[in-house]
Design a protein around this motif. Structure first.
Motif, PDB file in Angstrom:
ATOM      1  N   MET A   1       0.889  -1.553 -25.626  1.00 53.62           N
ATOM      2  CA  MET A   1       0.211  -1.597 -24.335  1.00 53.62           C
ATOM      3  C   MET A   1       1.230  -1.848 -23.234  1.00 53.62           C
TER       4      MET A   1
ATOM      5  N   THR B   1       2.210  -1.136 -15.352  1.00 52.72           N
ATOM      6  CA  THR B   1       1.589  -0.041 -14.624  1.00 52.72           C
ATOM      7  C   THR B   1       0.928  -0.571 -13.348  1.00 52.72           C
ATOM      8  N   PRO B   2       0.642   0.323 -12.387  1.00 51.89           N
ATOM      9  CA  PRO B   2       0.011  -0.130 -11.138  1.00 51.89           C
ATOM     10  C   PRO B   2      -1.318  -0.860 -11.363  1.00 51.89           C
ATOM     11  N   LEU B   3      -2.144  -0.352 -12.273  1.00 53.06           N
ATOM     12  CA  LEU B   3      -3.447  -1.008 -12.458  1.00 53.06           C
ATOM     13  C   LEU B   3      -3.299  -2.347 -13.176  1.00 53.06           C
ATOM     14  N   HIS B   4      -2.295  -2.452 -14.066  1.00 53.83           N
ATOM     15  CA  HIS B   4      -2.034  -3.749 -14.700  1.00 53.83           C
ATOM     16  C   HIS B   4      -1.650  -4.794 -13.663  1.00 53.83           C
TER      17      HIS B   4
ATOM     18  N   LEU C   1      -2.618  -4.853 -10.575  1.00 54.17           N
ATOM     19  CA  LEU C   1      -3.846  -5.258  -9.876  1.00 54.17           C
ATOM     20  C   LEU C   1      -4.677  -6.197 -10.760  1.00 54.17           C
ATOM     21  N   ALA C   2      -4.774  -5.862 -12.046  1.00 50.69           N
ATOM     22  CA  ALA C   2      -5.566  -6.699 -12.959  1.00 50.69           C
ATOM     23  C   ALA C   2      -4.975  -8.106 -13.042  1.00 50.69           C
TER      24      ALA C   2
ATOM     25  N   ILE D   1      -5.971 -10.053 -10.169  1.00 50.85           N
ATOM     26  CA  ILE D   1      -7.387 -10.442 -10.221  1.00 50.85           C
ATOM     27  C   ILE D   1      -7.581 -11.656 -11.130  1.00 50.85           C
ATOM     28  N   TRP D   2      -6.906 -11.657 -12.270  1.00 49.16           N
ATOM     29  CA  TRP D   2      -7.108 -12.750 -13.239  1.00 49.16           C
ATOM     30  C   TRP D   2      -6.397 -14.034 -12.833  1.00 49.16           C
TER      31      TRP D   2
ATOM     32  N   ALA E   1       1.341  -5.443  -2.509  1.00 48.22           N
ATOM     33  CA  ALA E   1       0.927  -5.934  -1.188  1.00 48.22           C
ATOM     34  C   ALA E   1      -0.593  -5.902  -1.034  1.00 48.22           C
ATOM     35  N   ILE E   2      -1.229  -4.870  -1.597  1.00 52.56           N
ATOM     36  CA  ILE E   2      -2.676  -4.713  -1.385  1.00 52.56           C
ATOM     37  C   ILE E   2      -3.453  -5.915  -1.929  1.00 52.56           C
TER      38      ILE E   2
ATOM     39  N   ARG F   1      -2.817  -8.856  -1.408  1.00 55.11           N
ATOM     40  CA  ARG F   1      -2.852  -9.929  -0.410  1.00 55.11           C
ATOM     41  C   ARG F   1      -3.747  -9.577   0.779  1.00 55.11           C
TER      42      ARG F   1
ATOM     43  N   PHE G   1      -9.279  -7.902  -0.771  1.00 57.83           N
ATOM     44  CA  PHE G   1      -9.019  -7.836  -2.212  1.00 57.83           C
ATOM     45  C   PHE G   1      -9.750  -8.969  -2.938  1.00 57.83           C
TER      46      PHE G   1
ATOM     47  N   TYR H   1     -12.876  -8.212  -5.017  1.00 57.44           N
ATOM     48  CA  TYR H   1     -12.747  -7.804  -6.420  1.00 57.44           C
ATOM     49  C   TYR H   1     -12.479  -9.014  -7.316  1.00 57.44           C
TER      50      TYR H   1
ATOM     51  N   VAL I   1     -15.181  -9.992 -10.251  1.00 63.15           N
ATOM     52  CA  VAL I   1     -14.802  -9.994 -11.667  1.00 63.15           C
ATOM     53  C   VAL I   1     -15.078 -11.364 -12.277  1.00 63.15           C
TER      54      VAL I   1
END
Lengths: 292, 254
Positions: B1, B5-8, B10-11, B14-15, B25-26, B28, B32, B35, B39
């Motif tokens: 795994m 990656t970009p989505l990792h 972001l995840a 989130i966690w 940056a997004i 912050r 954001f 989300y 979650v």
């Protein structure tokens, strides 16, 4: 691929467990129900039993929230297998999912998360949609999400417009679209674009279903940020968007979503009668595009 | 795994409680937080729905802090949130804050048993005639399997079942009539079954728990009965069989 299978569906309701008896017994013309399949992907027991009872009396649609089509990983094979079994068992009128992601590796994030619309993302989503459609042996409808983040911020930006992205996805995969007019209203407000222009550009021929729902202001950021909260009645502006689309493209199945502050079944029925009226009005004014 | 990656990224934002310096940056941007909150709320709400007796025992504030800690340490690994929280009882048992509440993890285990019974596969339950119609010589070697929706457990030294059912709003007092005021601090067993598509529960003796354990391991009836009698000398086996059949705890024998 014209969405002919669903022409008998009028104004539907998201099915709530507390409304099962009334939902089963209601005989409103054109009534249908939608559920999140995730709540019914179980081995047996009362949930599946009840859903089959509802299905025996009404058309049912499956509206998935966890296939993570915009994710970096392919659809969860075990999940997809369970979904395929439920589709075989129920023969739903419609199957839909979101243009979003909700999983990284083996971890699920219970939300519909945003991604940057790039050509690579388009290829990825198209691949995942095709995998799901192949497995289910039927087209699925993809829903436009609600947006809270700006189109550009730091290194975050979209190289594809959302309507163009969805239209291209239809071209590449033969999928259908689920137009959520509440999401359009929420996103247009938050990002500062014209909801009417978005509706007018939306590829109407591919729309198999329309969602309406209520929204609310963010508790911290206030009215500047609308949240797709599904916890209030549908706003007048959202009904106006539904009317605008249906006047242009003709009737489609309309589904009223409600997840918070859920009122009595009859209150939801009453609210969805606005959708039924809009569909009836334009059914008279405009002949059906396709007759099976 | 792959984890870069970009989505990792972001995840991870989130966690985590606060985004790391290297987070995109997004993450912050003020919006954001929508989300991150959705979650976490999705996880906490699922745990609250799946562990209602625990939530009622400890109150909303305590439950939500414990559930938030759990969600960050154990994100869902399945899109079916009704199954979320498989390790929640163990997590509660390990928390320092629950050391004065030794009954909390057993109550969580009973909430989980309710869920597993609720979603289990359908199967016709064994009826008395399925057993009585068999020739006597077949009985000793007969293998009885517990029904897929049967869940059972013994809680040593803790009246977990009594505490649990007095904190379930779906309790049927007539099925388990011990009033909470009379709590006696001793071990208890519970048997959950799902006749007529509704989870119900009843007290279960140590002997009946050992009997079901043996059946689940594939032991023939004679061995299961012996295990039950050893655990509970003086056990009335005919009465035990009648109770299990009445509750729908066994599958039709092959």
């Amino acid at each position: 691929m014209a969405p002919t299978a669903a022409l008998h569906l009028g104004a539907g309701l998201a099915l709530k467990p507390q409304h099962f008896n009334e939902a089963r017994d209601c005989r409103d013309s054109g009534l249908w129900f939608e559920v999140h399949p995730e709540n019914y992907l179980v081995d047996g027991g009362p949930r599946l039993h009840w859903l089959e009872v509802i299905r025996a009396h009404h058309p049912v649609a499956l509206h998935g929230v966890s296939l993570s089509l915009a994710g970096e990983d392919p659809p969860d094979a075990a999940h997809l297998q369970r979904l395929a079994a439920l589709v075989r068992r129920l023969q739903p009128a419609l199957v839909s999912e979101h243009l979003a992601w909700s999983r990284t590796g083996s971890h699920y994030l219970p939300d519909l998360l945003p991604f940057q619309r790039s050509t690579a993302a388009l290829q990825r989503v198209a691949r995942h949609v095709a995998q799901v459609q192949d497995r289910l042996q039927r087209p699925i409808a993809i829903e436009n999400p609600s947006h809270y983040l700006p189109d550009a911020f730091g290194d975050w930006h979209h190289s594809w417009d959302e309507v163009d992205f969805l239209a291209e996805l239809v071209q590449r995969t033969g999928c259908q679209l689920l137009l959520d007019v509440n999401n359009v209203q929420v996103s247009a407000h938050n990002l500062g674009f014209s909801a009417n222009a978005y509706i007018d550009r939306f590829p109407g021929h591919a729309v198999a279903e329309i969602h309406v729902a209520g929204h609310s202001s963010d508790p911290l950021l206030g009215a500047g940020l609308l949240i797709d909260s599904h916890d209030a009645p549908v706003a007048p502006a959202v009904w106006a968007l539904l009317n605008r689309f249906v006047a242009r493209h003709g009737p489609r199945p309309v589904l009223l979503e409600r997840d918070g502050n859920v009122p009595a079944f009859d209150t939801l029925r009453q609210e969805s009668s606005t959708a039924a009226d809009i569909l009836a009005h334009h059914a008279v004014a405009l002949p059906l595009e396709v007759t099976p | 795994m792959s984890v870069n990656t970009p989505l990792h990224a972001l995840a991870q934002a989130i966690w985590s409680e606060a985004p790391a310096d290297e987070a995109p940056a997004i993450t912050r941007h003020p919006a954001f937080a929508v989300y991150r909150n959705t979650v976490l709320k999705g996880c906490v709400d699922a745990l609250q729905a799946n562990y209602p007796a625990v939530a009622r025992l400890v109150g909303d504030d305590w439950f939500q802090s414990a559930a938030t800690l759990y969600a960050r340490a154990h994100p869902p690994v399945d899109g079916r949130l009704v199954l979320y929280g498989a390790d929640f009882a163990d997590f509660l048992a390990r928390m320092e804050a629950t050391h004065q509440l030794p009954y909390l993890a057993p109550v969580a285990r009973l909430d989980r048993m309710w869920t597993l019974s609720h979603v289990a596969a359908d199967a016709p339950p064994a009826l008395p005639q399925h057993i009585t119609s068999l020739p006597a010589e077949a009985l000793a070697t007969l293998k009885l399997a517990p029904h897929p929706a049967a869940q059972w457990a013994w809680f040593d030294g803790i009246p977990a079942r009594t505490l649990w059912c007095s904190n379930r709003s779906d309790a049927h007092p007539e099925a388990d009539p011990q009033p909470p005021g009379d709590l006696v601090w001793r071990g208890e067993g519970a048997l959950l079954t799902r006749p007529a598509l509704q989870v119900q529960w009843a007290p279960a003796s140590l002997g009946s728990i050992c009997f079901l354990d043996a059946c689940a391991q594939g032991a023939p009836l004679l061995d299961a009965a012996q295990a039950a009698s050893e655990a509970e000398p003086g056990l009335d086996l005919a009465q035990l069989m009648a109770q299990l059949l009445d509750a729908g705890a066994l599958q039709v024998p092959n």
